[in-house]
Design a protein around this motif. Sequence first.
Motif, mmCIF file in Angstrom:
data_model
loop_
_atom_site.group_PDB
_atom_site.id
_atom_site.type_symbol
_atom_site.label_atom_id
_atom_site.label_comp_id
_atom_site.label_asym_id
_atom_site.label_seq_id
_atom_site.Cartn_x
_atom_site.Cartn_y
_atom_site.Cartn_z
ATOM 1 N N UNK A 35 47.031 -23.675 33.727
ATOM 2 C CA UNK A 35 47.128 -25.081 34.123
ATOM 3 C C UNK A 35 48.282 -25.790 33.430
ATOM 4 N N UNK A 36 48.711 -25.252 32.301
ATOM 5 C CA UNK A 36 49.758 -25.883 31.514
ATOM 6 C C UNK A 36 51.114 -25.807 32.190
ATOM 7 N N UNK A 37 51.390 -24.673 32.822
ATOM 8 C CA UNK A 37 52.746 -24.425 33.274
ATOM 9 C C UNK A 37 52.722 -23.515 34.490
ATOM 10 N N UNK A 38 53.849 -23.450 35.172
ATOM 11 C CA UNK A 38 53.974 -22.539 36.312
ATOM 12 C C UNK A 38 54.523 -21.185 35.902
ATOM 13 N N UNK A 39 54.913 -21.054 34.629
ATOM 14 C CA UNK A 39 55.390 -19.766 34.139
ATOM 15 C C UNK A 39 54.248 -18.754 34.116
ATOM 16 N N UNK A 40 54.568 -17.479 34.126
ATOM 17 C CA UNK A 40 53.510 -16.470 34.002
ATOM 18 C C UNK A 40 52.756 -16.656 32.682
ATOM 19 N N UNK A 41 51.444 -16.491 32.738
ATOM 20 C CA UNK A 41 50.616 -16.616 31.541
ATOM 21 C C UNK A 41 50.936 -15.475 30.583
ATOM 22 N N UNK A 42 51.150 -15.831 29.330
ATOM 23 C CA UNK A 42 51.314 -14.815 28.296
ATOM 24 C C UNK A 42 50.979 -15.434 26.953
ATOM 25 N N UNK A 134 45.670 -27.458 42.014
ATOM 26 C CA UNK A 134 44.310 -27.027 41.674
ATOM 27 C C UNK A 134 43.791 -27.657 40.391
ATOM 28 N N UNK A 135 44.647 -28.320 39.615
ATOM 29 C CA UNK A 135 44.239 -28.923 38.352
ATOM 30 C C UNK A 135 43.730 -30.350 38.615
ATOM 31 N N UNK A 136 42.597 -30.421 39.281
ATOM 32 C CA UNK A 136 42.062 -31.708 39.726
ATOM 33 C C UNK A 136 41.678 -32.641 38.584
ATOM 34 N N UNK A 137 41.207 -32.094 37.465
ATOM 35 C CA UNK A 137 40.837 -32.971 36.350
ATOM 36 C C UNK A 137 42.073 -33.669 35.776
ATOM 37 N N UNK A 138 43.184 -32.939 35.660
ATOM 38 C CA UNK A 138 44.423 -33.559 35.167
ATOM 39 C C UNK A 138 44.929 -34.601 36.160
ATOM 40 N N UNK A 139 44.877 -34.278 37.436
ATOM 41 C CA UNK A 139 45.332 -35.219 38.461
ATOM 42 C C UNK A 139 44.535 -36.521 38.372
#
Length: 183
Positions: A35-42, A134-139
């Motif tokens: 949810x933080x970023x569009x980069x691949x999770x790592x 998809x991050x509805x709570x942040x929106x």
Amino acid sequence: MKNILMGPRVTLAVPRPEDFDEISDWFTDGTFIRNLDTDPARPLSGEELEQTYRNINRDTEFYFHIRTNDDDRLLGFVTIYNIDWRNQLGQLAIAIGDAEDRGQGFGTEALNLMLNYGFNELNLYKVCLDVIATNQSAIAVYQNSGFEFEGTNKRAVKRDGHREDLYNMGLFAADFQPRINFN
């Protein structure tokens, strides 16, 4: 003179070296990182995160850690970055690390502190952000704080074999109505 970085429950604070190991733990939480970023999770080590912080451009980025006022506990981080001083524009990013701290109003308070700082200390005209659809709570937090949808980057983010939209949101200084009482 009032402390513009302190709200009723949280303070925007200078990062401490020991914070980065705790933040590193958040980067092992798939929901957090995706949810933080569009980069691949790592996962990122505390050392890597601290090095990233040490390398930020201090002329165009203002980065703070979010801490509780009552027990000085680390909750997350918030930043205004990519500041275009000529046009008075900045990008915002915020994250609350532990799942149990989300939905408690800490993010809303920290967001409003940072917006107040951006508009009244940095003299920004507008603050923008991107958020995955998809991050509805942040929106909901962003909308509650006055951000409006400005555009959609259709199917820009690929997650689990599905394409998701990336929303662009913005808030003008003239439209900022704080959702908290500042000390």
